[in-house]
Design an enzyme around this catalytic site. Structure first.
Site, PDB file in Angstrom:
ATOM      1  N   LYS A 118     -28.690  12.421  15.429  1.00 49.62           N
ATOM      2  CA  LYS A 118     -29.391  12.750  14.084  1.00 49.62           C
ATOM      3  C   LYS A 118     -30.915  13.513  14.277  1.00 49.62           C
ATOM      4  O   LYS A 118     -31.712  13.042  15.150  1.00 49.62           O
ATOM      5  CB  LYS A 118     -29.194  11.573  13.250  1.00 49.62           C
ATOM      6  CG  LYS A 118     -28.702  11.785  11.469  1.00 49.62           C
ATOM      7  CD  LYS A 118     -27.021  11.866  12.106  1.00 49.62           C
ATOM      8  CE  LYS A 118     -26.641  12.353   9.892  1.00 49.62           C
ATOM      9  NZ  LYS A 118     -24.847  12.129   9.747  1.00 49.62           N
TER      10      LYS A 118
HETATM   11  P1  NAD Z   1     -25.045  15.730  -0.008  1.00 47.63           P
HETATM   12  O1  NAD Z   1     -26.774  15.596  -0.674  1.00 47.63           O
HETATM   13  O2  NAD Z   1     -24.406  16.829  -0.615  1.00 47.63           O
HETATM   14  O3  NAD Z   1     -24.821  14.996  -1.144  1.00 47.63           O
HETATM   15  C1  NAD Z   1     -25.199  13.921  -1.690  1.00 47.63           C
HETATM   16  C2  NAD Z   1     -25.028  13.321  -3.142  1.00 47.63           C
HETATM   17  O4  NAD Z   1     -25.259  11.446  -3.156  1.00 47.63           O
HETATM   18  C3  NAD Z   1     -25.807  13.830  -4.115  1.00 47.63           C
HETATM   19  O5  NAD Z   1     -24.615  14.621  -5.011  1.00 47.63           O
HETATM   20  C4  NAD Z   1     -26.577  12.489  -4.565  1.00 47.63           C
HETATM   21  O6  NAD Z   1     -26.602  13.413  -6.023  1.00 47.63           O
HETATM   22  C5  NAD Z   1     -25.584  11.785  -4.310  1.00 47.63           C
HETATM   23  N1  NAD Z   1     -26.275  10.140  -4.707  1.00 47.63           N
HETATM   24  C6  NAD Z   1     -27.721  10.015  -3.434  1.00 47.63           C
HETATM   25  N2  NAD Z   1     -27.873   9.111  -4.037  1.00 47.63           N
HETATM   26  C7  NAD Z   1     -26.767   8.288  -4.803  1.00 47.63           C
HETATM   27  C8  NAD Z   1     -27.016   7.103  -5.740  1.00 47.63           C
HETATM   28  N3  NAD Z   1     -27.867   5.754  -5.756  1.00 47.63           N
HETATM   29  N4  NAD Z   1     -26.211   6.546  -6.411  1.00 47.63           N
HETATM   30  C9  NAD Z   1     -24.959   7.687  -6.873  1.00 47.63           C
HETATM   31  N5  NAD Z   1     -25.108   9.208  -6.662  1.00 47.63           N
HETATM   32  C10 NAD Z   1     -26.169   9.480  -5.355  1.00 47.63           C
HETATM   33  O7  NAD Z   1     -25.538  14.887   0.986  1.00 47.63           O
HETATM   34  P2  NAD Z   1     -23.518  15.125   1.543  1.00 47.63           P
HETATM   35  O8  NAD Z   1     -23.728  16.306   2.930  1.00 47.63           O
HETATM   36  O9  NAD Z   1     -22.879  14.794   0.900  1.00 47.63           O
HETATM   37  O10 NAD Z   1     -23.635  13.134   2.199  1.00 47.63           O
HETATM   38  C11 NAD Z   1     -23.123  12.791   1.756  1.00 47.63           C
HETATM   39  C12 NAD Z   1     -22.989  11.734   3.251  1.00 47.63           C
HETATM   40  O11 NAD Z   1     -21.620  11.733   3.646  1.00 47.63           O
HETATM   41  C13 NAD Z   1     -23.652  10.960   3.413  1.00 47.63           C
HETATM   42  O12 NAD Z   1     -23.734   9.689   4.041  1.00 47.63           O
HETATM   43  C14 NAD Z   1     -23.653  11.588   4.650  1.00 47.63           C
HETATM   44  O13 NAD Z   1     -23.844  11.079   5.918  1.00 47.63           O
HETATM   45  C15 NAD Z   1     -22.117  11.813   4.898  1.00 47.63           C
HETATM   46  N6  NAD Z   1     -21.324  12.928   5.903  1.00 47.63           N
HETATM   47  C16 NAD Z   1     -21.463  13.772   5.611  1.00 47.63           C
HETATM   48  C17 NAD Z   1     -22.084  15.086   6.153  1.00 47.63           C
HETATM   49  C18 NAD Z   1     -21.204  16.095   6.090  1.00 47.63           C
HETATM   50  O14 NAD Z   1     -20.641  16.651   6.413  1.00 47.63           O
HETATM   51  N7  NAD Z   1     -21.702  17.033   5.012  1.00 47.63           N
HETATM   52  C19 NAD Z   1     -20.346  15.062   7.396  1.00 47.63           C
HETATM   53  C20 NAD Z   1     -19.635  13.184   7.654  1.00 47.63           C
HETATM   54  C21 NAD Z   1     -20.567  12.011   7.070  1.00 47.63           C
END
Ligand code: NAD
Length: 425
Positions: A118
């Site tokens: 990561k």
């Molecule tokens: P992103 O930055 O696209 O989206 C994150 C979202 O969470 C945003 O809408 C933000 O406004 C919201 N957020 C942040 N704090 C918040 C809160 N306190 N309350 C409500 N909403 C809140 O990120 P992402 O890529 O969608 O990742 C989200 C999660 O999924 C993370 O834990 C990441 O590690 C995990 N993840 C992502 C991927 C990927 O392919 N992008 C793959 C596996 C896991």
């Protein structure tokens, strides 16, 4: 000597430290179940490589800021390290280590030949201009250059990064190499060797896992989604497409609720236009905490770690939690949820669709070939459903929660790899 689960002293307590404590506790339980010896437990609890870098960034007004960046390779016993890159002001070395560890178990669980890694940069991307972000990304990549490469460690998007970030990484790496190296990152734009189906892959995987865990028709099943970013917005969309009624979604700007169901496509269009879900006109505003307490069938946390805790777990009424985010549930909350009969499809299973299609993208890059979206979707579905069946059957056979079973399988495979390879020298 036994595996150390470091105690959290007040001075050290950060969300990242808590995430790492959670990851170590989960490893500890799996290692106990598997009867691993102390040396191997310590090996699995410790990242192979951790790099902290200072990243100087020239701001538009001529000032220079310096931010901290990290890249952690937790384990490479089963293949090159693989894991996302996060831009978030609160990220630290502990959080990045926890996320790298979860990547290791996830890749092993779904049977793809990667270790876990990561990256993170402690910065708020919303506070930078596009040019500042580009300079920051390129300089960070330069600082971690010795660690990454298509056969060494392959970054991908995570919180606060996207396919544009991946394009800058691919370009920076390629300029240094002297030729184009698309396989150094995944989640790239299609024009640079991205894969069909990668953009929605994590969310598609969440949908597949949710439907498998429901075990009944999704028609009318009510859903609340925390986090409306890359993962949450499309997870909500795909669940709605399957017939579920998405009644609430949230992001940093707020939460919205409509008992009769939200038009998810309209909410996505609103977010595109206004920058957040707050103020969406065809729904009521909801408190952030209230979303967790709604009487829904399925809750999808898709934002950050440590949001389901021993404090709010007793008030959660969802029958099923499908973890789009990494590490959203603390071990103490897990115990409460299990006692209340709530099923949790754990992160390392539920959100594995992203790394599965990243792997497919990398395979296509390494062969200079591309598959149709149908081919990608079939492979994604096969791997997700196969992993779900394995986890479910081990959980049933041994009386474990889905999280415990997923960790026993993932940790067990990595332990096997170490044992077969032996210790050098
Ligand atoms: P992103 O930055 O696209 O989206 C994150 C979202 O969470 C945003 O809408 C933000 O406004 C919201 N957020 C942040 N704090 C918040 C809160 N306190 N309350 C409500 N909403 C809140 O990120 P992402 O890529 O969608 O990742 C989200 C999660 O999924 C993370 O834990 C990441 O590690 C995990 N993840 C992502 C991927 C990927 O392919 N992008 C793959 C596996 C896991």
């Amino acid at each position: 000597m036994s595996i150390m689960v470091p105690s959290t002293t007040p001075a050290l307590t950060t969300p990242g430290r808590q995430a790492l404590d959670s990851a170590l506790q989960q490893l500890h339980h799996a290692a106990e179940h598997l009867g691993l010896d102390d040396g191997l437990r310590t090996m699995l609890a410790t990242p192979r490589r951790s790099l902290t870098v200072s990243v100087p960034v020239r701001r538009e007004d001529g000032r220079m800021d310096v931010v901290q960046g990290f890249r952690v390779q937790h384990n490479v016993s089963r293949g090159p390290a693989k894991g996302g890159l996060r831009f978030h002001p609160a990220t630290d070395i502990h959080e990045v280590t926890a996320l790298a560890m979860w990547m290791t178990w996830k890749c092993a669980l779904v049977g793809i030949p990667y270790g876990g890694a990561k990256g993170g940069v402690a910065v708020d991307p919303a506070a930078l201009t596009t040019r500042e972000l580009e300079r920051l990304t390129r300089r960070y990549v330069n600082e971690i250059l010795p660690l990454i490469g298509p056969e060494k460690d392959i970054p991908a998007p995570d919180v606060g990064t996207d396919e544009q970030t991946m394009a800058w990484i691919m370009d920076t790496y390629s300029v240094n190499a002297g030729y184009s190296v698309p396989g150094v990152v995944t989640g790239k734009p299609m024009t640079l060797g991205g894969s069909l189906g990668r953009k929605g892959a994590t969310s598609r995987g969440v949908q597949i896992a949710a439907l498998a865990a429901l075990g009944r028709s999704p028609e009318g099943v009510t859903v609340a989604v925390q986090g409306f970013g890359k993962v949450g917005a499309l997870a909500a969309q795909y669940l709605a497409d399957a017939g579920c009624r998405v009644v609430a979604v949230s992001d940093v700007t707020g939460a919205v609720h409509a008992a009769s169901g939200l038009d998810v496509a309209a909410v996505r269009a609103w977010v595109e236009e206004s920058g957040g879900v707050a103020g969406y006109p065809h729904a009521d505003a909801l408190g952030h905490d209230e979303l967790f307490e709604l009487d829904v069938d399925v809750l999808v946390p898709a934002a950050l770690e440590g949001v389901i805790t021993e404090e709010n777990a007793p008030r959660i009424r969802a029958r099923l939690i499908v973890e789009g985010a990494n590490g959203p549930t603390t071990p103490a909350a897990d115990e409460i949820l299990a006692a209340n009969g709530t099923t949790v499809v754990p992160d390392i299973l539920a959100n594995a669709g992203g790394v599965i299609v990243s792997y497919l993208e990398w395979v296509q890059n390494m062969q200079a070939y591309s598959w149709s979206s149908d081919e990608v979707e079939v492979k994604l579905r096969d791997l997700m459903e196969g992993a779900f069946r394995e986890v479910k059957s081990l959980a049933t056979e041994r009386g474990l929660t889905l999280r415990e079973a997923a960790h026993v399988i993932g940790v067990g495979r990595v332990a096997d790899a170490h044992q077969m390879r032996g210790l050098y020298p």
